[in-house]
Write a protein that holds these residues in place. Structure first.
Motif, PDB file in Angstrom:
ATOM      1  N   GLY A 115      22.430  29.182   5.899  1.00 53.66           N
ATOM      2  CA  GLY A 115      22.894  30.097   6.925  1.00 53.66           C
ATOM      3  C   GLY A 115      24.177  29.597   7.573  1.00 53.66           C
ATOM      4  O   GLY A 115      24.309  28.415   7.885  1.00 53.66           O
ATOM      5  N   VAL A 137      24.152  32.902   3.411  1.00 52.79           N
ATOM      6  CA  VAL A 137      23.748  34.047   4.239  1.00 52.79           C
ATOM      7  C   VAL A 137      24.547  33.950   5.529  1.00 52.79           C
ATOM      8  O   VAL A 137      24.446  32.962   6.261  1.00 52.79           O
ATOM      9  N   PHE A 139      25.708  35.102   9.312  1.00 54.97           N
ATOM     10  CA  PHE A 139      25.172  35.700  10.524  1.00 54.97           C
ATOM     11  C   PHE A 139      26.276  35.910  11.544  1.00 54.97           C
ATOM     12  O   PHE A 139      27.315  35.253  11.501  1.00 54.97           O
ATOM     13  N   ASP A 144      20.946  34.275  15.864  1.00 60.30           N
ATOM     14  CA  ASP A 144      20.435  35.011  14.707  1.00 60.30           C
ATOM     15  C   ASP A 144      20.144  34.061  13.545  1.00 60.30           C
ATOM     16  O   ASP A 144      19.141  34.221  12.832  1.00 60.30           O
ATOM     17  N   ALA A 145      21.011  33.076  13.343  1.00 59.92           N
ATOM     18  CA  ALA A 145      20.819  32.118  12.248  1.00 59.92           C
ATOM     19  C   ALA A 145      19.585  31.262  12.486  1.00 59.92           C
ATOM     20  O   ALA A 145      18.791  31.010  11.563  1.00 59.92           O
ATOM     21  N   ALA A 148      16.448  33.216  11.807  1.00 62.21           N
ATOM     22  CA  ALA A 148      16.214  33.357  10.369  1.00 62.21           C
ATOM     23  C   ALA A 148      15.644  32.071   9.778  1.00 62.21           C
ATOM     24  O   ALA A 148      14.785  32.102   8.889  1.00 62.21           O
ATOM     25  N   ASP A 151      12.035  31.841  10.612  1.00 61.07           N
ATOM     26  CA  ASP A 151      11.276  32.824   9.835  1.00 61.07           C
ATOM     27  C   ASP A 151      11.219  32.492   8.350  1.00 61.07           C
ATOM     28  O   ASP A 151      10.582  33.211   7.576  1.00 61.07           O
ATOM     29  N   LYS A 153      13.755  32.611   6.249  1.00 62.30           N
ATOM     30  CA  LYS A 153      14.680  33.437   5.469  1.00 62.30           C
ATOM     31  C   LYS A 153      15.845  32.611   4.917  1.00 62.30           C
ATOM     32  O   LYS A 153      16.511  33.032   3.969  1.00 62.30           O
ATOM     33  N   ILE A 154      16.124  31.474   5.548  1.00 56.30           N
ATOM     34  CA  ILE A 154      17.095  30.518   5.028  1.00 56.30           C
ATOM     35  C   ILE A 154      16.463  29.134   5.079  1.00 56.30           C
ATOM     36  O   ILE A 154      15.463  28.918   5.785  1.00 56.30           O
ATOM     37  N   TYR A 157      20.644  25.704   8.312  1.00 53.59           N
ATOM     38  CA  TYR A 157      21.729  26.314   9.075  1.00 53.59           C
ATOM     39  C   TYR A 157      22.781  25.240   9.299  1.00 53.59           C
ATOM     40  O   TYR A 157      22.478  24.153   9.797  1.00 53.59           O
TER      41      TYR A 157
END
Length: 240
Positions: A115, A137, A139, A144-145, A148, A151, A153-154, A157
């Motif tokens: 991220g 990905v 952001f 937001d990063a 994620a 969650d 999703k990445i 970061y």
């Protein structure tokens, strides 16, 4: 005299508290410096990272909080003397399940997702190390990063090592890893930025930075936000 400062939400450098007040290491540094040069009012503008340079160029505000200095950015805006020197790092889920310790480590794992925030220098650093576009990905901002990452999703970061260290300290689900750096390489530096036509404010800020950076008061204020002697000492010569 009033000065308008643009900032983003990226602790520990700058962020908005729940009561809507603005705080952070660089916010406090800006206030100390601006008050010392006679500024009576400071107006903060919360924006997205990719608005910083065009906004100050167009005169929508007077200065930006410190960001990394690069040759490309220096073609667009005027940077102050540097105020910190900080390397990159990753924020990861606790345990670092994919053993991601550098951009090269991400590039070596096709299943790793990294991220990044739009417009930040870490995008170029990642690509230079071989991280593929399919692994990146992007952001709009740090919150937001981080969401994620939590969650799943990445997998990592990328941001400053200091910022990641502070975020990990505030969340037991996360950990921070600083990227290795050769001893002879200087850490990238960050500085306030201004429109190139705003030389009067730039000169005044630089004169005050030259007196203030590295002082006992400066070090004590920055320590409260997690910035160490290393991040400060790396730029003292640049402000003198």
């Amino acid at each position: 005299m009033k000065v308008r400062i643009a900032y983003i939400d990226e602790p520990p450098f700058y962020w908005t508290r729940e009561d809507h007040s603005v705080t952070g290491a660089d916010i406090e540094l800006a206030e100390v410096v601006l008050r010392a040069i006679g500024v009576s009012g400071i107006e903060h503008h919360l924006i997205a990272f990719d608005e910083l340079l065009p906004g100050v160029q167009e005169g929508r505000w007077d200065m930006n909080v410190p960001i990394f200095v690069t040759p490309g950015r220096a073609e667009r805006v005027a940077f102050s003397a540097p105020v910190w020197a900080i390397g990159d790092g990753f924020l990861l889920q606790r345990g670092n399940p994919k053993a991601l310790t550098s951009y090269a480590a991400v590039a070596a794992r096709g299943d790793a997702r990294l991220g990044l925030v739009a417009g930040q220098v870490q995008i170029d650093s990642a690509r230079s190390a071989g991280v593929g576009d399919s692994q990146i990905v992007v952001f709009k901002n740090q919150p937001d990063a981080v969401a994620a990452l939590l969650d799943g999703k990445i997998d990592a970061y990328a941001s400053t090592a200091v910022g990641n260290r502070v975020l990990a300290g505030a969340n037991a689900e996360l950990e921070a890893v600083a990227h290795p750096r050769a001893n002879e390489r200087r850490a990238p530096v960050g500085a306030f930025s201004f429109s190139k036509s705003n030389q009067r404010l730039l000169r005044a800020v630089n004169a005050q930075l030259g007196q203030y950076l590295g002082s006992a008061d400066h070090r004590a204020r920055m320590a409260r936000y997690g910035l160490t002697e290393t991040e400060i000492d790396g730029v003292i010569g640049g402000a003198r």
